[in-house]
Write a protein that holds these residues in place. Sequence first.
Motif, PDB file in Angstrom:
ATOM      1  N   PHE A  17      -0.285  -0.209  -0.998  1.00 19.48           N
ATOM      2  CA  PHE A  17      -1.398   0.507  -1.621  1.00 19.48           C
ATOM      3  C   PHE A  17      -1.184   0.595  -3.131  1.00 19.48           C
ATOM      4  O   PHE A  17      -2.124   0.420  -3.919  1.00 19.48           O
ATOM      5  N   GLY A  18       0.047   0.875  -3.554  1.00 15.34           N
ATOM      6  CA  GLY A  18       0.336   0.960  -4.984  1.00 15.34           C
ATOM      7  C   GLY A  18       0.230  -0.385  -5.679  1.00 15.34           C
ATOM      8  O   GLY A  18      -0.215  -0.465  -6.833  1.00 15.34           O
ATOM      9  N   ILE A  19       0.627  -1.439  -4.989  1.00 11.01           N
ATOM     10  CA  ILE A  19       0.500  -2.795  -5.563  1.00 11.01           C
ATOM     11  C   ILE A  19      -0.963  -3.138  -5.795  1.00 11.01           C
ATOM     12  O   ILE A  19      -1.345  -3.659  -6.850  1.00 11.01           O
ATOM     13  N   TYR A  20      -1.815  -2.839  -4.805  1.00  9.63           N
ATOM     14  CA  TYR A  20      -3.241  -3.098  -4.984  1.00  9.63           C
ATOM     15  C   TYR A  20      -3.799  -2.274  -6.145  1.00  9.63           C
ATOM     16  O   TYR A  20      -4.631  -2.757  -6.926  1.00  9.63           O
ATOM     17  N   ALA A  21      -3.363  -1.024  -6.265  1.00  8.24           N
ATOM     18  CA  ALA A  21      -3.813  -0.198  -7.394  1.00  8.24           C
ATOM     19  C   ALA A  21      -3.451  -0.865  -8.715  1.00  8.24           C
ATOM     20  O   ALA A  21      -4.262  -0.928  -9.646  1.00  8.24           O
TER      21      ALA A  21
END
Length: 559
Positions: free
Chosen positions: A404-408
């Motif tokens: 999720f953080g990578i996509y952000a």
Amino acid sequence: MTTAEMETSPQPAPHSPEEGGGNWREYFSFSTDHKVIGIQYLVTSFIFYLIGGLLAEGVRTELATPDPDFVSPDLYNGLFTVHATVMIFLWIVPVGAGFANYLIPLMIGARDMAFPRLNAVAFWMIPPGGILLLSSFFFDPPAAGWTSYPPLSLITNEAGQLIWILSLLVLGTSSILGAINFFTTIMLMRIPDMKLNDMPLICWAMLATSGLILIATPVLAGALILLAFDLIAGTAFFNPTGGGDPIVYQHMFWFYSHPAVYIMILPVFGLISEILPVHSRKPIFGYQAIAYSSLAISFLGLIVWAHHMFTSGTPGWLRMFFMIATMAIAVPTGIKVFSWVATIWGGKLRLNSAMFFSIGFVSMFVIGGLSGIMLASVPFDIHVHDTYFVVAHLHYVLFGGSVFGIYAGLYHWFPKMTGRMLNEFWGKVHFALTLIGFNLCFLPMHWLGLQGMPRRVALYDPKFATVNMICTVGSFILAISTIPFIINAIWSWNRGTKAKANPWRALTLEWLTSSPPPVENFLEEPVLWSGPYEYGIDTVSYDTEQSVEELLAEVKGSN
């Protein structure tokens, strides 16, 4: 936070092909430009992410029913072994290095990494390492797997096992070279005005990550080399039939493999700490607490490995130590979560794709953290050891957290990397599908684990069939969720709306140059005109059309 005001506010220079951006062939070359290398890392690791996801779908398809009706049990073992190794060594670890490669020199005002050629070598070890790893599956899937320890006398597929070991040695070496480069770059190449407490928080996160890599990765390499000797030369370092001790292998393995969780998550912590203040229009809450908690996590992460071994005959007094140490690591992690929530509280939120994924990251990671505290307790850990409760916890930390953080990060810095904006509608569709598919797949696994369903087996009690079918449906939705992102990224990179130099009106130095940046990042050495998070809710207007020059003048006046 220390600030050095500048007398004039330079407008970012317009981008031209001669200055930066380059030709597509450059991304297939031995480039020493940290920006090219960063994108090489990001694209390559995402390709391996898709491959690892396909392997995961094979696992979940087999688990849709209690019977071995899709793949054989041996093939199932190979699927989850290679899936796990790909996702760790070829997706989350290198994608963190990709973001750090691209961003850190820009954020500290440097023209490149400290060792550009070493940087290129570190990346170009990834593709052959990945090919080796995937080929181990076709030579006979490695039997020992990522976290299982059969007696070595039972390992008969030595070819697959040795190729698996060699691939991890190559990928581990790449990680070590990258850590040396990040540490040196951050410590020695900041612009003169930038002191340690003026650095963006991603720099602190990468310092902590680099320390973990340099200390823990050689231990895993040593364990793998000794294991290879046992297989090739007939030694008995870990083989009990020759007087060896497989528990020693577990200690060496987990001394790396639990810090590996923080090697994967700390860079994402840094990304989230950069994104939330920008899209909340508020200063980061507790800068020093977030910065120093990264170092605390790095230290404590090295002394908690044996909580994975509570069922391995660990003495009671040692169990107590590792239980307390594991619970203690929740304190610096909780400091970060509290600071992130306090940052967005009362802010002027820009609810775009980057912000949705950032908030999703915080929410999902908290769930994974809570189940981690449960697993730190010796009695509870023994009850659910090697069950699907552990699988659920792992994925809430590493998918709900890291991915999720990578996509952000991808949605936030895509304009800087490409000069184009991603489509927001499809970004939100991507987020919705990811959130639904992820929770439908992994949330029921907590119940499966509490009821006693073991992991790493293809056959299971039919009473778990309904819940496993729900998990499999969720995994299919999760797989489908990547399609709008891939289409969005490819289309936007070529035909998307052109981005301004600073579309988010952010304050860190990477936004004071063109998008994409010139070859050497800045036309002249940047000046630190404020701290990286000195946003004001009342003093700085929320006007996305405002130019960078107007923004700088406004913030300077408000200070």
